[in-house]
Design a protein around this motif. Structure first.
Motif, short mmCIF file in Angstrom:
data_model
loop_
_atom_site.label_atom_id
_atom_site.label_comp_id
_atom_site.label_asym_id
_atom_site.label_seq_id
_atom_site.Cartn_x
_atom_site.Cartn_y
_atom_site.Cartn_z
N GLU A 1 0.82 -1.01 -0.07
CA GLU A 1 0.09 -0.27 0.06
C GLU A 1 0.56 1.48 0.04
N PHE A 2 2.06 0.85 0.47
CA PHE A 2 3.15 2.21 0.79
C PHE A 2 3.36 2.72 -0.65
N GLN A 3 2.98 4.15 -1.63
CA GLN A 3 2.91 4.47 -2.64
C GLN A 3 4.11 5.28 -2.87
N GLU A 4 4.78 5.37 -2.07
CA GLU A 4 6.10 6.33 -1.94
C GLU A 4 6.04 7.98 -2.24
N ARG A 5 4.85 8.47 -1.49
CA ARG A 5 4.51 9.68 -1.80
C ARG A 5 5.14 10.80 -0.43
N SER A 6 6.28 10.12 0.48
CA SER A 6 6.81 10.32 1.10
C SER A 6 8.52 9.25 1.11
N ARG A 7 8.99 9.94 2.18
CA ARG A 7 10.14 8.99 2.51
C ARG A 7 9.32 7.82 3.09
N VAL A 8 10.37 6.53 3.05
CA VAL A 8 9.68 5.60 3.67
C VAL A 8 10.44 5.64 5.67
N TRP B 1 7.39 7.26 6.26
CA TRP B 1 6.16 6.43 6.86
C TRP B 1 6.23 5.64 7.74
N LEU B 2 7.70 4.73 7.84
CA LEU B 2 8.24 4.54 9.08
C LEU B 2 7.96 4.86 10.28
N PHE B 3 7.88 6.13 10.66
CA PHE B 3 8.03 6.51 12.21
C PHE B 3 6.25 6.97 12.47
N ALA B 4 5.56 6.84 11.13
CA ALA B 4 4.56 6.91 11.92
C ALA B 4 3.34 5.66 12.24
N ILE B 5 4.19 4.34 11.42
CA ILE B 5 4.06 2.96 11.86
C ILE B 5 4.47 3.00 13.54
N VAL B 6 5.69 3.79 13.63
CA VAL B 6 7.02 3.74 15.04
C VAL B 6 6.02 3.50 16.46
N LEU B 7 5.45 5.35 15.23
CA LEU B 7 4.64 5.74 16.84
C LEU B 7 2.80 4.97 17.39
N ARG B 8 2.83 4.49 16.27
CA ARG B 8 1.16 3.45 16.72
C ARG B 8 2.16 2.86 17.34
N VAL B 9 3.06 2.52 17.10
CA VAL B 9 3.62 0.44 17.81
C VAL B 9 3.66 0.91 19.35
N VAL C 1 9.25 19.73 9.55
CA VAL C 1 8.28 19.66 10.14
C VAL C 1 6.97 18.82 9.34
N PRO C 2 7.17 19.54 8.26
CA PRO C 2 6.39 19.11 6.78
C PRO C 2 5.98 17.28 6.89
N GLU C 3 7.33 16.64 7.30
CA GLU C 3 7.42 15.22 7.14
C GLU C 3 6.71 14.92 8.71
N ALA C 4 7.15 15.08 9.74
CA ALA C 4 6.58 14.97 10.61
C ALA C 4 5.39 14.97 11.50
N ALA C 5 4.73 16.49 10.43
CA ALA C 5 2.83 16.37 10.32
C ALA C 5 2.51 15.23 9.21
N GLU C 6 2.78 14.84 8.24
CA GLU C 6 2.63 13.94 7.87
C GLU C 6 2.19 12.54 8.47
N ALA C 7 3.34 12.53 9.04
CA ALA C 7 3.68 10.66 10.20
C ALA C 7 2.62 11.37 10.96
N LEU C 8 2.07 11.99 11.60
CA LEU C 8 1.52 12.22 12.75
C LEU C 8 0.38 13.06 12.55
N GLY C 9 -0.11 12.87 11.35
CA GLY C 9 -1.52 13.02 10.49
C GLY C 9 -2.00 14.20 11.19
N LEU C 10 -1.16 15.25 11.15
CA LEU C 10 -1.70 16.57 12.13
C LEU C 10 -1.62 17.78 10.77
N ASN C 11 -2.68 19.03 10.40
CA ASN C 11 -2.38 20.00 9.84
C ASN C 11 -0.83 20.32 9.57
#
Length: 192
Positions: free
Chosen positions: A62-69, A72-80, A152-162
């Motif tokens: 499902e990873f579409q490479e719109r962001s860096r790996v 994407w990994l950091f978002a997964i790490v946050l949830r885990v 900050v934009p990458e972190a916002a994406e990983a965290l699902g934030l505006n």
């Protein structure tokens, strides 16, 4: 023959996505380090790392490479990390007398002597204690931007934030961290 060469051209022109093994090999330290920084106990870190890469295995198509790996990994790490912290809290409630696990230091560089190892271990332990004083949202933002150097934009994406919320949260996280450092320094100096 034309169909074979057409398929070959399509596959050659498509960007090659990394496999789970490559992602694991390239980002194991990143995942381990951030799970620890996000409050996963040392005794649970191996299980948490495995959980992250199980999610990577399951979600990689499902990873579409719109962001860096790493984003994407950091978002997964946050949830885990969040799941493991909740599980640890439930276990602590059931087992009041479990002693805290001390961090083990491992030399990252050749030629590092015992004094350097101790200093690095103490600094790492202090960092983790200071990070534990932050709420989860602030800690996640501070770790992603200041420690892992995500933008900050990458972190916002990983965290699902505006994006504006992310900048605001980063300012609040830095202020809270600096206040925790100041409290620690006052306590060491014997002040109020």
């Amino acid at each position: 023959m034309a169909a074979v060469s057409a398929r070959r051209t399509e596959t050659e022109s498509a960007p090659r996505q990394e496999g789970v093994e490559e992602i694991c090999a390239a980002h194991m330290d990143f995942v381990w380090r951030n799970l620890r920084r996000l409050g996963v106990a040392e005794s649970s870190i191996d299980d948490a790392v495995q959980d992250v890469f199980l999610v990577v295995h399951r979600r990689l198509p499902e990873f579409q490479e719109r962001s860096r790996v790493t984003t994407w990994l950091f978002a997964i790490v946050l949830r885990v990390a969040s799941t493991h912290r909740r599980s640890a809290q439930r276990r602590r409630r059931r087992m009041d007398d479990v002693a805290p696990v001390a961090l083990e230091a491992v030399a990252d560089r050749e030629g590092e002597g015992p004094l350097e190892l101790v200093a690095r271990r103490q600094a790492r332990e202090l960092l983790h204690r200071l990070l534990e004083q932050l709420d989860d949202d602030k800690r996640a933002m501070l770790v992603s931007v200041d420690l892992e150097q995500l933008s900050v934009p990458e972190a916002a994406e990983a965290l699902g934030l505006n994006l504006n919320t992310a900048y605001s949260r980063l300012r609040a996280a830095r202020a809270a961290f600096n206040e925790a450092v100041a409290r620690r320094q006052r306590a060491e100096a014997g002040g109020p």
